[in-house]
Design a protein around this motif. Sequence first.
Motif, short mmCIF file in Angstrom:
data_model
loop_
_atom_site.label_atom_id
_atom_site.label_comp_id
_atom_site.label_asym_id
_atom_site.label_seq_id
_atom_site.Cartn_x
_atom_site.Cartn_y
_atom_site.Cartn_z
N ILE A 1 21.63 78.73 6.95
CA ILE A 1 20.65 78.10 6.06
C ILE A 1 20.84 78.61 4.63
N ARG B 1 18.34 68.72 5.33
CA ARG B 1 17.67 69.92 4.83
C ARG B 1 16.42 69.49 4.06
N THR C 1 16.11 73.02 8.43
CA THR C 1 17.51 72.69 8.15
C THR C 1 18.16 72.30 9.47
N ASN D 1 13.26 76.88 8.48
CA ASN D 1 13.86 77.77 7.48
C ASN D 1 13.32 79.19 7.62
#
Length: 114
Positions: free
Chosen positions: A9, A20, A25, A43
Amino acid sequence: MASIFSKIIAGEIPGDIVYRDELVTAFRDINPQAPTHILIVPNKEIPTVNEVTEADEAALGRLIVAAKKIAEQEGIAENGYRLIVNCGKHGHQDVFHIHMHLVGGRPLGPMLYR
Ligand code: 5GP
């Protein structure tokens, strides 16, 4: 220490990122079990479903909203697909950063893909 998924990420190690946003993501699984096999990851690093709190509801809900968008992007929405979240030892979780598998592109059979 950051999980392997946090490093993907953050762009510290390579990942084939397909989606994303500010909460999640998604990138292609390194060892795909079907023609489409994508991991959708918050995330924020949460190790397993056992550590989830109500504060994580937005990110966890976003996993499914992202799955819908990615399935359309991948052209598998109409035929369908499977979403899987493994937890802990019996769930065969290997990476301790919550992730949803989006698996499709062929008929998957009942329930389990491996
Ligand atoms: P789990 O068993 O934890 O639900 O699934 C972990 C998944 O992460 C596996 O399908 C595995 O192939 C994938 N994976 C492990 N390491 C990496 C990596 O470095 N990059 C990517 N893209 N996928 C990984």
